[in-house]
Design an enzyme around this catalytic site. Structure first.
Site, mmCIF file in Angstrom:
data_model
loop_
_atom_site.group_PDB
_atom_site.id
_atom_site.type_symbol
_atom_site.label_atom_id
_atom_site.label_comp_id
_atom_site.label_asym_id
_atom_site.label_seq_id
_atom_site.Cartn_x
_atom_site.Cartn_y
_atom_site.Cartn_z
ATOM 1 N N PRO A 321 47.609 6.495 13.815
ATOM 2 C CA PRO A 321 47.442 7.885 13.996
ATOM 3 C C PRO A 321 45.511 8.527 13.873
ATOM 4 O O PRO A 321 45.125 7.529 12.634
ATOM 5 C CB PRO A 321 47.768 8.688 12.578
ATOM 6 C CG PRO A 321 47.897 7.947 11.576
ATOM 7 C CD PRO A 321 47.801 7.013 11.986
ATOM 8 N N CYS A 391 25.573 22.472 34.719
ATOM 9 C CA CYS A 391 26.351 22.408 35.844
ATOM 10 C C CYS A 391 27.277 22.352 37.359
ATOM 11 O O CYS A 391 27.426 21.221 37.727
ATOM 12 C CB CYS A 391 24.641 22.064 37.287
ATOM 13 S SG CYS A 391 23.221 22.648 36.436
#
Length: 463
Positions: A321, A391
């Protein structure tokens, strides 16, 4: 559903498919405990706190954007996984989710092992004091330098990912006078119910050696013949952000089938089986992750049943995990900048970060929650898209959510469940400065990974 009943309001039904969005929560001030770390609360004056510290104070001291990691929650989740699997199994924290020297120390103190997948992660682990024998080394294209570093350090296992790597690791180990413990990563042909880019057990992808066609069986033959290797088991990882164990059941059935073939052909019962990680967490209120003890019980029963049917001793189980431990323990704090309503669509809320600190929405279509955290609000909900300052039109942090209609520039909003893969995958796109990671515990906050500076960027630019 009538137009007037559309959850985003009647004007949105003109453009968006009816029923496309869930209805907004009854109270936008409520924080779903499934999604937020365990010490996050909203105080009586409406400001959200973590570990007893107001986010407004955190923003003043550390700036935004910033990741705030709940240390007590992280440690509690480590203990929950360790307790669930007990002493007869191994829990390896997947360092790729998020790794720092502080995190390595916490893991060591809580008794978890660590898997790494690069020389940089290995260096971080060793520098922070993780015993090498408790480290597993992953990767589909480990360099000779990385392999030599791992073997010299004495890592507990190297997970072999190709025929070339079998020879490469054996040669390096033999040249160093070592016998390296290894596992073979196999692809079992299981289609995990997750995004294509994080499903890792179907044959048409870069990881592992396929069971289909006999590649995995041939890899076992080669590994058993080489003096520099000690083959200790089989590794399988079926994907990420998985909420049920049905895929693991199929994977275990097929891996145990390979173990039976190995016994029948070579007279060897491999002692370990690693089922990987990939267990999901709650990013939104709709997600319903399972608890570690449920997962441990299910996986143990699956492997025991399959081995009994095959006439094999039950091997030692390992799991990995990463997201399930660190993911829920952190949130990203942003300051709201431009707010742009688009009539008939939604309101775009721009923050001072974006895809440079969380690429997952653009990369995986990941879903997140968001909340106004610097104050409470009784305003009506408005449908928003939280976007960054980069952008790219795909620079989206939260694709669709509801925030109060009185949201204003300067407000603080937070996106929970950003502990996994956000800082690890952060970039300097548009020369953005990667945010700090700040650990909070018992009313105190400390930087564990500092914010980058423009001087850092210029120092690397030697032109």
């Amino acid at each position: 559903m009538s137009r007037s009943a559309h959850p985003a309001g009647p004007r949105y039904a003109d453009v968006l498919p009816e029923g496309h969005y869930a209805a907004p929560p009854a109270d936008l001030n409520v924080l779903d405990e499934k999604v937020w770390s365990r010490t996050v609360n909203r105080s009586a004056d409406g400001v959200v706190t973590v570990a007893g510290i107001e986010v407004t104070r955190l923003a003043e001291e550390f700036g935004t954007p910033a990741y705030f990691l709940d240390e007590a929650d992280f440690r509690a989740r480590c203990r929950a996984w360790a307790d669930a699997f007990g002493k007869d199994a191994d829990v390896f924290y997947a360092g790729k989710a998020f790794l720092s020297r502080a995190v390595v120390r916490w893991l060591n103190e809580e008794g978890l092992n660590l898997d790494v997948c690069s020389g940089g992660e290995l260096s971080t682990a060793l520098d922070a004091g993780m015993p090498a024998e408790r480290i597993a080394f992953h990767g589909n294209n480990k360099s000779p330098e990385e392999i030599e570093k791992a073997v010299r350090a004495g890592v507990g296992r190297i997970v072999l990912d190709s025929f070339q790597e079998i020879v490469r690791v054996a040669h390096i180990a033999r040249s160093l006078g070592r016998r390296q413990r290894v596992q073979i990563r196999v692809t079992v042909g299981v289609e995990a119910h997750t995004h294509e880019f994080i499903a890792t057990a179907h044959e048409d992808q870069k990881f592992g050696l396929a069971l289909a066609g006999g590649q995995a069986a041939e890899a076992v033959r080669r590994a058993l013949r080489l003096d520099g290797l000690e083959l200790i088991g089989i590794h399988s990882h079926i994907g990420s952000q998985i909420f049920d164990t049905s895929g693991f059941e199929v994977a275990a059935h097929r891996v145990v089938g390979l173990l039976k073939e190995v016994r029948d052909e070579h007279g060897v019962e491999l002692p370990e089986i690693d089922l990987g990680g990939g267990l999901g967490i709650a990013y939104t209120s709709d997600d319903d992750p399972r608890e570690p003890h449920e997962i441990a019980k299910a996986l143990s029963e699956i492997v025991t049943r399959e081995c009994e049917a095959a006439g094999l001793r039950t091997p030692r189980i390992s799991v990995e995990p990463g997201r399930a431990i660190v993911g829920p323990t952190a949130f990203t704090l942003y300051e709201v900048g431009t707010i742009k309503p688009l009539d008939g669509l939604r309101t775009y809320v721009s923050v001072d970060g974006g895809m440079s600190d969380n690429i997952r929405t653009a990369l995986y279509d990941a879903e997140y929650s968001v909340a106004l955290v610097s104050r409470a609000s009784d305003a009506e909900p408005m449908l928003v898209r939280v976007v960054g300052k980069h952008c790219e039109s795909g620079d989206i942090v939260v694709r669709d959510a509801f925030l109060p209609a009185d949201l204003a520039p300067g407000d603080l909003i937070a996106v929970p469940a950003t502990g996994a893969y956000c800082r690890s995958m952060a970039s300097n796109y548009n020369h953005a400065l990667r945010p700090p990671v700040v650990a909070v515990r018992d009313g105190e906050a400390k930087v564990i990974v500092r914010r980058e500076t423009e001087e850092d960027l210029l120092r690397l630019d030697v032109g």
